[in-house]
Design a protein around this motif. Structure first.
Motif, mmCIF file in Angstrom:
data_model
loop_
_atom_site.group_PDB
_atom_site.id
_atom_site.type_symbol
_atom_site.label_atom_id
_atom_site.label_comp_id
_atom_site.label_asym_id
_atom_site.label_seq_id
_atom_site.Cartn_x
_atom_site.Cartn_y
_atom_site.Cartn_z
ATOM 1 N N GLN A 13 0.974 -1.175 0.173
ATOM 2 C CA GLN A 13 -0.065 -0.050 -0.075
ATOM 3 C C GLN A 13 0.978 1.183 -0.108
ATOM 4 O OE1 GLN A 13 -3.548 0.150 0.352
ATOM 5 N NE2 GLN A 13 -2.850 2.322 -0.638
ATOM 6 N N LEU A 14 0.743 2.349 -0.938
ATOM 7 C CA LEU A 14 1.307 3.467 -0.885
ATOM 8 C C LEU A 14 0.265 5.154 -1.052
ATOM 9 C CD1 LEU A 14 3.612 5.422 -2.211
ATOM 10 C CD2 LEU A 14 2.801 5.012 -4.416
ATOM 11 N N GLY A 15 0.365 5.785 -0.356
ATOM 12 C CA GLY A 15 0.176 6.857 0.219
ATOM 13 C C GLY A 15 0.684 8.020 0.386
ATOM 14 N N ARG A 16 -0.318 9.157 -0.327
ATOM 15 C CA ARG A 16 0.205 10.703 -0.008
ATOM 16 C C ARG A 16 -0.012 11.064 1.490
ATOM 17 N NH1 ARG A 16 -0.708 15.341 -3.720
ATOM 18 N NH2 ARG A 16 0.219 16.695 -2.733
ATOM 19 N N THR A 17 1.192 11.272 2.844
ATOM 20 C CA THR A 17 0.591 11.293 3.435
ATOM 21 C C THR A 17 1.061 13.056 4.141
ATOM 22 O OG1 THR A 17 2.953 11.142 4.942
ATOM 23 C CG2 THR A 17 1.468 9.538 4.601
ATOM 24 N N GLY A 18 1.586 14.150 3.608
ATOM 25 C CA GLY A 18 1.516 15.203 3.022
ATOM 26 C C GLY A 18 2.182 15.551 1.587
ATOM 27 N N GLY A 19 2.572 17.432 1.119
ATOM 28 C CA GLY A 19 2.746 17.852 0.319
ATOM 29 C C GLY A 19 3.690 16.817 -0.534
ATOM 30 N N GLU A 20 5.093 16.476 -0.437
ATOM 31 C CA GLU A 20 5.728 15.662 -0.837
ATOM 32 C C GLU A 20 5.762 14.382 -0.145
ATOM 33 O OE1 GLU A 20 6.221 18.287 0.267
ATOM 34 O OE2 GLU A 20 8.574 18.705 0.986
ATOM 35 N N GLU A 21 5.173 14.388 0.957
ATOM 36 C CA GLU A 21 5.713 12.674 2.432
ATOM 37 C C GLU A 21 4.722 11.388 1.289
ATOM 38 O OE1 GLU A 21 6.894 16.334 5.081
ATOM 39 O OE2 GLU A 21 4.944 15.000 5.774
ATOM 40 N N PHE A 22 5.664 10.645 1.626
ATOM 41 C CA PHE A 22 4.953 9.369 1.574
ATOM 42 C C PHE A 22 4.823 8.015 2.603
ATOM 43 C CE2 PHE A 22 3.054 10.117 -3.003
ATOM 44 C CZ PHE A 22 4.172 11.564 -3.295
ATOM 45 N N LEU A 23 4.300 7.444 2.395
ATOM 46 C CA LEU A 23 4.017 5.738 3.177
ATOM 47 C C LEU A 23 4.076 4.843 2.504
ATOM 48 C CD1 LEU A 23 4.453 4.495 5.916
ATOM 49 C CD2 LEU A 23 1.855 5.241 6.577
ATOM 50 N N VAL A 24 4.684 4.292 2.567
ATOM 51 C CA VAL A 24 5.052 2.265 1.770
ATOM 52 C C VAL A 24 4.633 1.240 3.301
ATOM 53 C CG1 VAL A 24 5.401 1.444 0.272
ATOM 54 C CG2 VAL A 24 5.763 3.336 0.176
ATOM 55 N N VAL A 25 3.237 0.657 2.867
ATOM 56 C CA VAL A 25 3.581 0.076 3.994
ATOM 57 C C VAL A 25 3.673 -1.536 3.066
ATOM 58 C CG1 VAL A 25 1.460 -1.474 5.566
ATOM 59 C CG2 VAL A 25 1.124 1.123 4.782
ATOM 60 N N LEU A 26 4.489 -2.117 3.893
ATOM 61 C CA LEU A 26 4.693 -3.408 3.774
ATOM 62 C C LEU A 26 4.351 -5.124 4.629
ATOM 63 C CD1 LEU A 26 8.616 -2.582 1.973
ATOM 64 C CD2 LEU A 26 6.320 -3.087 0.297
ATOM 65 N N PRO A 27 3.443 -4.950 4.420
ATOM 66 C CA PRO A 27 2.783 -6.413 4.991
ATOM 67 C C PRO A 27 3.554 -7.591 4.195
ATOM 68 C CG PRO A 27 1.120 -5.913 3.234
ATOM 69 C CD PRO A 27 2.235 -5.280 2.926
ATOM 70 N N ASP A 28 4.155 -9.241 5.836
ATOM 71 C CA ASP A 28 5.030 -9.961 5.150
ATOM 72 C C ASP A 28 6.207 -9.556 5.123
ATOM 73 O OD1 ASP A 28 4.117 -13.682 4.110
ATOM 74 O OD2 ASP A 28 5.088 -12.991 5.714
ATOM 75 N N THR A 29 6.758 -8.602 4.923
ATOM 76 C CA THR A 29 7.936 -8.428 4.448
ATOM 77 C C THR A 29 8.570 -7.743 6.083
ATOM 78 O OG1 THR A 29 6.973 -7.575 2.686
ATOM 79 C CG2 THR A 29 9.286 -6.765 3.236
ATOM 80 N N ARG A 30 10.116 -8.441 5.957
ATOM 81 C CA ARG A 30 11.071 -8.934 6.669
ATOM 82 C C ARG A 30 12.257 -7.146 6.370
ATOM 83 N NH1 ARG A 30 12.197 -12.594 11.141
ATOM 84 N NH2 ARG A 30 14.351 -11.141 10.998
ATOM 85 N N LEU A 31 12.980 -6.526 7.564
ATOM 86 C CA LEU A 31 13.505 -5.445 7.690
ATOM 87 C C LEU A 31 14.783 -5.626 6.421
ATOM 88 C CD1 LEU A 31 13.831 -2.610 8.463
ATOM 89 C CD2 LEU A 31 15.857 -3.820 9.568
ATOM 90 N N GLU A 32 15.149 -6.540 5.823
ATOM 91 C CA GLU A 32 16.639 -6.544 5.130
ATOM 92 C C GLU A 32 15.325 -6.708 4.060
ATOM 93 O OE1 GLU A 32 17.143 -8.491 8.950
ATOM 94 O OE2 GLU A 32 16.020 -9.103 7.213
ATOM 95 N N ALA A 33 14.471 -7.106 3.639
ATOM 96 C CA ALA A 33 13.603 -7.277 1.956
ATOM 97 C C ALA A 33 12.995 -5.610 1.991
ATOM 98 C CB ALA A 33 12.516 -7.923 2.174
ATOM 99 N N GLY A 34 12.805 -5.461 2.771
ATOM 100 C CA GLY A 34 12.617 -3.538 3.253
ATOM 101 C C GLY A 34 13.145 -2.664 2.011
ATOM 102 N N MET A 35 14.681 -3.527 2.963
ATOM 103 C CA MET A 35 15.267 -2.765 2.473
ATOM 104 C C MET A 35 16.140 -1.757 1.554
ATOM 105 S SD MET A 35 17.122 -0.732 5.030
ATOM 106 C CE MET A 35 18.839 -0.329 4.749
#
Length: 662
Positions: free
Chosen positions: A574-596
């Motif tokens: 899930q990708l979402g826009r939280t502010g003017g140029e700010e964004f948040l990405v949710v990665l379910p079933d994902t460890r930190l290394e894969a997220g990196m």
């Protein structure tokens, strides 16, 4: 303030921007001495129809309403004061109308007196403005405070440099905006814009002049609006838009002639002289400049007389009439010294240097050029410095000092390159302003159309309610019709619900939706004992992109960055826009290394975007922060806060990178 602002301002000389001592390398196509600006800010200040001041001999008894009427005429540029005697008479009449023990009107009289009473004594005028400002602060009179800021600024220009007065004008403008005083705001914008124009910031100057024009028009201050056309003409001339400038100047000349406005006529003559310089026709500059000199002496204005003489010296230098130039410069210095006007010191030395070089006195010329450099360098005006380097290189060459000549020629090339870059930036800002104006007009038309549509919808809904009432009476057939309307409303509400959860520009989830998705993903991960990682990122230097290229380009950057990131994610991420140029990405079933790894992919994809169709050489990057859900996390906010810590670290470590927070 409008009427009197120009009392202390000067109309100064303007060069054709080429070496007047026959330098083979051209300098920048324009340059003005500091005092040229002085008349332009003041022109908005010197009003319209010539008052019959001779009738003021018999001073009336104090009257608040009569005082306000006369003060309004001065503030709104409805009086043209053509001489020191007329100015003294009008101030005497205003003071005679001032009711005793009226602090507000007393401060108003004082700021009008501040503008008008010190035409040839900037030091006394500055001290008077300082005291008035302190008294306005003690009385909490914001309007008087703004006027004393503007008045102090005009004297600071004469005693120091125009750029030194910008802080005064900015302070007054801020107060005028707070007061929502359109006329006062316009006056401040004109004063600031004129300084920016003189310093080469023509786009900024035009924006201030055009905003001032809107303020005057909105407040129906026709006199100030007409007078401001001269400022706009000057900015266009400095941009090289000579025909536009000429049209505005002709309009200003007609307007001033109809009303006997000597100050505006003087400024128009000076501008026509500068136009002659820029068209390589110095011979035709003498007539308007001589007329400007005669008007200045007629008004008893030594500052503008000195400025006109300095401009004539420039014309003589262009024509290689160096002895006449020297004589004009000596007369100009006498006028300027008499009123402690130091603003043209650098230009005086420069013109002396050009004249001495033309007469073969190269050693003397070098002394003049060095003195000019010391004065001009403090103002950082590239146009003057380009002319200085070109002229001094010729003198060094004539004396056989080839190394020094080469150094000046190199500095000339660097200065011309900086001027070219600045010119391109000016046009970019102007084009951005024109685009934004067109977009605002389009948006206004769209809003008007939406309003009509909504009104039509309201009428339609009223009819629907009538049909619904009728449906109950008519039975089952009309009930079917009512059901059809209800179904249509259902689909409409579902569409509106979707829109309410979607960012309208990028098409991804908005803040509410992505935060809801994050909370759900946290609950699911904990319920199923699964891993979960989130990313936060924003676009590096996004404000600079908006400032340099305009909000339309900024919007396109947001759309392209979002599209690129969305394409690099899994379907259930899930990708979402939280502010003017700010964004948040949710990665379910994902460890930190894969997220990196995902974050590095997003960072690389964005850095590789091709944006030349938006602006040549434009690039964009993002900084990302990554973190993994921990058992101790209290909820979404704790998780996002930790990711933001990593994001800030990425920014502090140079941007265009990924950092993790464990």
């Amino acid at each position: 303030m409008c009427t009197v602002l120009a009392r202390q301002q000067r109309v100064g000389p303007d060069t054709a921007g080429r070496d007047l001592a026959c330098c083979p390398l051209p300098a920048h196509p324009e340059g003005e001495c500091l005092s040229e600006y002085r008349s332009l800010s003041s022109i908005v200040g010197l009003g319209l129809a010539l008052a019959s001041v001779s009738s003021l001999a018999a001073l009336p008894a104090p009257s608040g309403s009569d005082f306000d009427r006369l003060a309004d005429q001065l503030d709104n540029s409805e009086l043209a004061l053509a001489s020191a005697a007329e100015t003294a008479n009008i101030l005497a009449r205003l003071h005679a109308l001032l009711p005793s023990d009226d602090e507000v009107r007393g401060l108003r009289y004082r700021y009008l007196n501040c503008y008008l009473a010190f035409p040839n004594d900037a030091t006394a005028g500055f001290a008077y403005a300082e005291q008035g400002l302190q008294d306005a602060l003690r009385s909490d009179d914001k309007a008087a405070e703004a006027n004393f800021d503007f008045c102090r600024g005009q004297y600071r220009e004469t005693l120091r440099t125009p750029s030194a007065a910008l802080a005064d004008y900015d302070a007054g403008i801020e107060l005028a905006r707070h007061l929502e005083d359109a006329r006062l705001l316009g006056d401040g914008l004109v004063a600031r814009g004129a300084v920016q124009s003189l310093l080469g910031e023509q786009a900024k100057a035009l924006l201030d002049f055009l905003e001032a024009q809107r303020s005057y028009d909105g407040a129906r201050k026709e006199a100030a609006s007409e007078l401001n056309l001269l400022n706009i003409a000057t900015a266009y001339r400095r941009l090289g838009e000579f025909e536009k400038a000429r049209g505005y100047l002709e309009q200003s000349r007609t307007f001033a002639a109809q009303r006997g406005d000597t100050s505006t006529l003087l400024a128009v003559d000076m501008q026509f002289g500068f136009l002659a310089f820029e068209n390589n026709d110095a011979a035709h500059a003498h007539a308007p400049l001589q007329h400007a000199l005669e008007l200045a002496r007629q008004m008893g204005d030594r500052g503008n007389a000195g400025a006109a003489l300095l401009a004539q010296a420039q014309a003589y230098n262009i024509e290689r009439k160096y002895r006449q130039a020297i004589e004009a410069l000596r007369q100009s210095e006498l006028e300027q010294t008499a009123i402690s006007d130091n603003s043209n010191e650098g230009m005086n030395h420069l013109q002396y240097g050009i004249a001495h070089a033309g007469m073969g006195l190269q050693a003397e010329a070098l002394k003049d050029f060095d003195a000019a450099e010391r004065s001009l360098a403090s103002g950082n005006n590239l146009r003057y410095l380009a002319q200085l380097h070109a002229a001094r290189a010729v003198s060094y060459e004539a004396l056989g000092k080839t190394d020094a000549a080469l150094t000046d020629l190199k500095r000339l090339l660097e200065t011309n390159e900086a001027l070219e870059q600045k010119s391109r930036a000016e046009y970019t800002v102007l084009l951005s302003y024109q685009f934004d104006s067109a977009r605002r007009d389009l948006e206004n038309r769209r809003l008007a159309a939406d309003k009509v549509m909504k009104e039509q919808e309201l009428v339609a809904l009223e009819r629907i309610r009538q049909w619904q009432a009728l449906a109950i009476v008519l039975g089952s057939l009309l009930l079917l019709l009512l059901a059809w309307f209800a179904l249509r409303q259902f689909y409409k509400m579902r569409t509106l619900s979707t829109l309410a959860m979607t960012d309208p520009l990028t098409g991804v989830a908005n803040r509410r939706r992505v935060e809801h998705a994050t909370s759900q993903a946290i609950r699911q991960a904990r319920a199923e004992s699964r891993d979960m990682t989130i990313l936060t990122f924003d676009i590096d230097h996004f404000k600079r992109i908006n400032d340099n290229y305009g909000h339309e380009v900024g919007d396109q950057i947001l759309v392209r960055v979002t599209s690129t990131c969305q394409a690099a994610l899994r379907q259930f991420d899930q990708l979402g826009r939280t502010g003017g140029e700010e964004f948040l990405v949710v990665l379910p079933d994902t460890r930190l290394e894969a997220g990196m790894q995902v974050a590095e992919r997003l960072c690389a994809n964005v850095a590789g975007l091709k944006l030349d169709d938006l602006a040549v050489g434009l690039t964009v990057s993002i900084s990302l922060g990554v973190t993994q859900l921990k058992p101790a996390d209290s909820g979404m906010r704790a998780l996002v806060r930790r990711a933001d810590v990593a994001l800030y670290r990425a920014k502090n470590n140079g941007r265009n990178r990924v950092e993790a927070e464990i």
